[in-house]
Design a protein around this motif. Structure first.
Motif, PDB file in Angstrom:
ATOM      1  N   VAL A 167       0.842  -1.189   0.000  1.00  0.00           N
ATOM      2  CA  VAL A 167       0.000   0.000   0.000  1.00  0.00           C
ATOM      3  C   VAL A 167       0.878   1.239   0.000  1.00  0.00           C
ATOM      4  N   THR A 168       0.527   2.204  -0.852  1.00  0.00           N
ATOM      5  CA  THR A 168       1.206   3.490  -0.882  1.00  0.00           C
ATOM      6  C   THR A 168       0.214   4.540  -0.393  1.00  0.00           C
ATOM      7  N   GLN A 169       0.543   5.794  -0.549  1.00  0.00           N
ATOM      8  CA  GLN A 169      -0.326   6.857  -0.059  1.00  0.00           C
ATOM      9  C   GLN A 169      -1.688   6.841  -0.752  1.00  0.00           C
ATOM     10  N   SER A 170      -1.712   6.479  -2.028  1.00  0.00           N
ATOM     11  CA  SER A 170      -2.971   6.552  -2.763  1.00  0.00           C
ATOM     12  C   SER A 170      -3.300   5.292  -3.549  1.00  0.00           C
ATOM     13  N   ARG A 171      -2.440   4.262  -3.471  1.00  0.00           N
ATOM     14  CA  ARG A 171      -2.668   3.084  -4.311  1.00  0.00           C
ATOM     15  C   ARG A 171      -2.435   1.784  -3.548  1.00  0.00           C
ATOM     16  N   LEU A 172      -3.133   0.756  -3.997  1.00  0.00           N
ATOM     17  CA  LEU A 172      -2.826  -0.617  -3.635  1.00  0.00           C
ATOM     18  C   LEU A 172      -2.091  -1.201  -4.822  1.00  0.00           C
ATOM     19  N   VAL A 173      -0.900  -1.645  -4.587  1.00  0.00           N
ATOM     20  CA  VAL A 173      -0.089  -2.196  -5.673  1.00  0.00           C
ATOM     21  C   VAL A 173      -0.077  -3.712  -5.548  1.00  0.00           C
ATOM     22  N   MET A 174      -0.588  -4.377  -6.572  1.00  0.00           N
ATOM     23  CA  MET A 174      -0.609  -5.827  -6.597  1.00  0.00           C
ATOM     24  C   MET A 174       0.423  -6.324  -7.610  1.00  0.00           C
ATOM     25  N   GLU A 175       1.429  -7.036  -7.108  1.00  0.00           N
ATOM     26  CA  GLU A 175       2.430  -7.635  -7.981  1.00  0.00           C
ATOM     27  C   GLU A 175       2.084  -9.112  -8.168  1.00  0.00           C
ATOM     28  N   THR A 176       2.122  -9.578  -9.389  1.00  0.00           N
ATOM     29  CA  THR A 176       1.793 -10.971  -9.671  1.00  0.00           C
ATOM     30  C   THR A 176       2.927 -11.650 -10.416  1.00  0.00           C
ATOM     31  N   LEU A 177       3.179 -12.888 -10.029  1.00  0.00           N
ATOM     32  CA  LEU A 177       4.189 -13.690 -10.692  1.00  0.00           C
ATOM     33  C   LEU A 177       3.564 -14.265 -11.957  1.00  0.00           C
TER      34      LEU A 177
END
Length: 235
Positions: free
Chosen positions: A105-115
């Motif tokens: 989680v960042t200030q304004s985003r949910l970052v989803m990394e996928t393999l």
């Protein structure tokens, strides 16, 4: 099991009847709003209908209360650009391929990394696993804080259980467990504290009557406002 119904104003209250070896009639409303009436084996349909009609206001209030606690999340695709909530904040989801499966989680985003490329269900599972892990830590911390208010009534903190629930935000079981809906990780801490306090108050009073309400007011004077805010922010 017999199915019956009674008219109450413009509404029809439908219920199931179970005849048992008992001396009194008991009405229960389940989280899915179904109504079960347990009655003595000698009770007549007329007697049963009359008792249910007399309790119709209470039944309607219980069904209404349960309906307000049902999360109302619209269908999601778990793709970049969607808005998902975390601790009361609306965050934009960003999905990108990476060398790992992770959510940050960042200030304004949910970052989803996928393999590699993932299906919709795989992306959903990844996000909800992350939500569940954050819920365990956050809920436990808030339970510790709110339990201090109940130290005299409830010397030992209840066992915390987290799970996704389809019909309620939480419950306090007769075994002394506090069950919280993982989806509460999406609301603000202020509203989470209300749910925890609401359920801990059931350690003293099972219903939502005057005694329970008085206890809630003593523990959290603005609980009604928080309840209203939670209902307005249903997911």
């Amino acid at each position: 099991m017999k199915e019956m119904a009674v008219a109450w104003g413009r509404k029809t209250i439908r219920f199931s009847v179970a005849k048992e070896d008992r001396n009194s009639l008991r009405i229960t409303v389940a989280p899915d709003s179904s109504v079960l009436v347990r009655v003595p084996s000698h009770a007549t349909d007329v007697e049963i209908a009359e008792r249910v009609r007399r309790r119709a206001g209470w039944i309607d209030a219980q069904q209404h209360d349960f309906s307000l606690w049902k999360p109302r999340t619209p269908p999601r695709s778990y793709i970049s650009g969607e808005t998902h909530k975390y601790l009361g904040r609306a965050l934009r989801l960003h999905v990108r391929e990476s060398l790992r499966n992770a959510v940050t989680v960042t200030q304004s985003r949910l970052v989803m990394e996928t393999l590699g490329e993932k299906s919709r269900d795989q992306r959903a599972e990844l996000l909800w696993r992350w939500y569940a892990s954050r819920a365990q830590t956050h809920f436990r911390r808030r339970l510790t804080a709110q339990h201090k208010l109940f130290a005299r009534l409830l010397p030992d903190a209840p066992t915390l259980i987290t799970r996704r629930m389809t019909s309620r935000w939480g419950s306090y079981t007769k075994r002394g467990n506090l069950v919280l809906n993982v989806e509460l990780i999406q609301v603000s801490t202020r509203l989470l504290d209300y749910v925890i306090t609401h359920e801990l108050a059931h350690a003293a009073y099972w219903g939502h009557g005057r005694d329970w309400q008085a206890l809630m007011t003593s523990m959290m004077p603005d609980w009604r406002e928080r309840k209203s805010s939670l209902e307005k922010s249903l997911l």
